[in-house]
Design a protein around this motif. Structure first.
Motif, PDB file in Angstrom:
ATOM      1  N   MET A  97      -9.205  -0.365  -0.088  1.00 60.56           N
ATOM      2  CA  MET A  97      -8.691  -0.894  -1.357  1.00 60.56           C
ATOM      3  C   MET A  97      -8.051   0.201  -2.206  1.00 60.56           C
ATOM      4  O   MET A  97      -7.113  -0.062  -2.949  1.00 60.56           O
ATOM      5  CB  MET A  97      -9.809  -1.584  -2.141  1.00 60.56           C
ATOM      6  CG  MET A  97     -10.303  -2.855  -1.512  1.00 60.56           C
ATOM      7  SD  MET A  97      -8.992  -4.086  -1.435  1.00 60.56           S
ATOM      8  CE  MET A  97      -9.507  -5.028  -0.022  1.00 60.56           C
ATOM      9  N   ALA A  98      -8.493   1.436  -2.061  1.00 55.92           N
ATOM     10  CA  ALA A  98      -7.936   2.540  -2.854  1.00 55.92           C
ATOM     11  C   ALA A  98      -6.465   2.790  -2.543  1.00 55.92           C
ATOM     12  O   ALA A  98      -5.746   3.345  -3.373  1.00 55.92           O
ATOM     13  CB  ALA A  98      -8.748   3.811  -2.607  1.00 55.92           C
ATOM     14  N   ALA A  99      -5.987   2.387  -1.366  1.00 55.13           N
ATOM     15  CA  ALA A  99      -4.582   2.583  -0.994  1.00 55.13           C
ATOM     16  C   ALA A  99      -3.687   1.442  -1.455  1.00 55.13           C
ATOM     17  O   ALA A  99      -2.464   1.562  -1.440  1.00 55.13           O
ATOM     18  CB  ALA A  99      -4.464   2.740   0.520  1.00 55.13           C
ATOM     19  N   ALA A 106       0.832  -1.197   0.000  1.00 55.54           N
ATOM     20  CA  ALA A 106       0.000   0.000   0.000  1.00 55.54           C
ATOM     21  C   ALA A 106       0.869   1.249   0.000  1.00 55.54           C
ATOM     22  O   ALA A 106       2.017   1.227   0.451  1.00 55.54           O
ATOM     23  CB  ALA A 106      -0.912  -0.003   1.226  1.00 55.54           C
ATOM     24  N   ASP A 107       0.294   2.326  -0.473  1.00 59.21           N
ATOM     25  CA  ASP A 107       0.930   3.647  -0.483  1.00 59.21           C
ATOM     26  C   ASP A 107       0.698   4.274   0.887  1.00 59.21           C
ATOM     27  O   ASP A 107      -0.445   4.536   1.268  1.00 59.21           O
ATOM     28  CB  ASP A 107       0.288   4.471  -1.585  1.00 59.21           C
ATOM     29  CG  ASP A 107       0.701   5.924  -1.616  1.00 59.21           C
ATOM     30  OD1 ASP A 107       1.553   6.341  -0.803  1.00 59.21           O
ATOM     31  OD2 ASP A 107       0.159   6.661  -2.455  1.00 59.21           O
ATOM     32  N   GLY A 146      -3.099   8.418   5.370  1.00 61.03           N
ATOM     33  CA  GLY A 146      -3.322   9.570   6.228  1.00 61.03           C
ATOM     34  C   GLY A 146      -2.909   9.369   7.673  1.00 61.03           C
ATOM     35  O   GLY A 146      -1.993   8.597   7.985  1.00 61.03           O
ATOM     36  N   ALA A 147      -3.609  10.045   8.566  1.00 59.14           N
ATOM     37  CA  ALA A 147      -3.270  10.063   9.992  1.00 59.14           C
ATOM     38  C   ALA A 147      -3.512   8.733  10.685  1.00 59.14           C
ATOM     39  O   ALA A 147      -3.032   8.530  11.800  1.00 59.14           O
ATOM     40  CB  ALA A 147      -4.056  11.166  10.699  1.00 59.14           C
ATOM     41  N   GLY A 188      -7.059   1.366  11.763  1.00 52.05           N
ATOM     42  CA  GLY A 188      -8.289   1.371  10.981  1.00 52.05           C
ATOM     43  C   GLY A 188      -8.145   0.377   9.852  1.00 52.05           C
ATOM     44  O   GLY A 188      -7.071  -0.196   9.647  1.00 52.05           O
ATOM     45  N   PRO A 189      -9.211   0.149   9.118  1.00 45.21           N
ATOM     46  CA  PRO A 189      -9.139  -0.805   8.007  1.00 45.21           C
ATOM     47  C   PRO A 189      -8.303  -0.262   6.849  1.00 45.21           C
ATOM     48  O   PRO A 189      -8.158   0.948   6.683  1.00 45.21           O
ATOM     49  CB  PRO A 189     -10.609  -0.986   7.600  1.00 45.21           C
ATOM     50  CG  PRO A 189     -11.302   0.230   8.090  1.00 45.21           C
ATOM     51  CD  PRO A 189     -10.548   0.709   9.298  1.00 45.21           C
TER      52      PRO A 189
END
Length: 117
Positions: free
Chosen positions: A93-95, A61-62, A67-68, A89-90
């Motif tokens: 899929m976008a990451a 993942a990127d 984020g935070a 957090g979960p």
């Protein structure tokens, strides 16, 4: 952008794809965050925590896309040097940038892509 990696059993990843996010393994849920490694840490993590497991996937993942919710922290109990990426957090899929199968070699070690240190 830094790529970070987590190790996921194939059936768990299939469920995550249907759900639209990966909520983590039983260990992740117990600890309250998803365990990730950077490229220099992931092979040792696989050897220590997932040795000999078939159907294992390397999910990359990127870190900037998280984020935070992504925090770099020492390993639990300070058992390993350095900071590890922990996702509170979960994993959306976008990451996710890549999902690669990690087959076992003749010695039972996971075979990683060549670009993983």
């Amino acid at each position: 952008m830094t790529m970070i990696h987590t190790l996921v059993r194939a059936p768990d990843w299939a469920a995550a794809e249907q759900a639209g996010a990966y909520a983590g393994s039983a260990d992740d849920r117990r600890d309250g965050y998803l365990h990730f490694s950077d490229g220099a840490q992931v092979r040792a993590s696989a050897a220590k925590h997932r040795a000999g497991l078939p159907d294992l996937l390397l999910v990359s993942a990127d870190d900037a896309a998280l984020g935070a919710a992504l925090v770099w922290e020492p390993a639990a109990g300070g058992s390993r040097p350095g900071l590890f990426p922990h996702l509170y957090g979960p994993l959306p899929m976008a990451a996710v940038r890549r999902v690669v199968a990690l087959p076992l070699d003749a010695k039972g070690l996971h075979v990683f892509p060549e670009d993983i240190a």
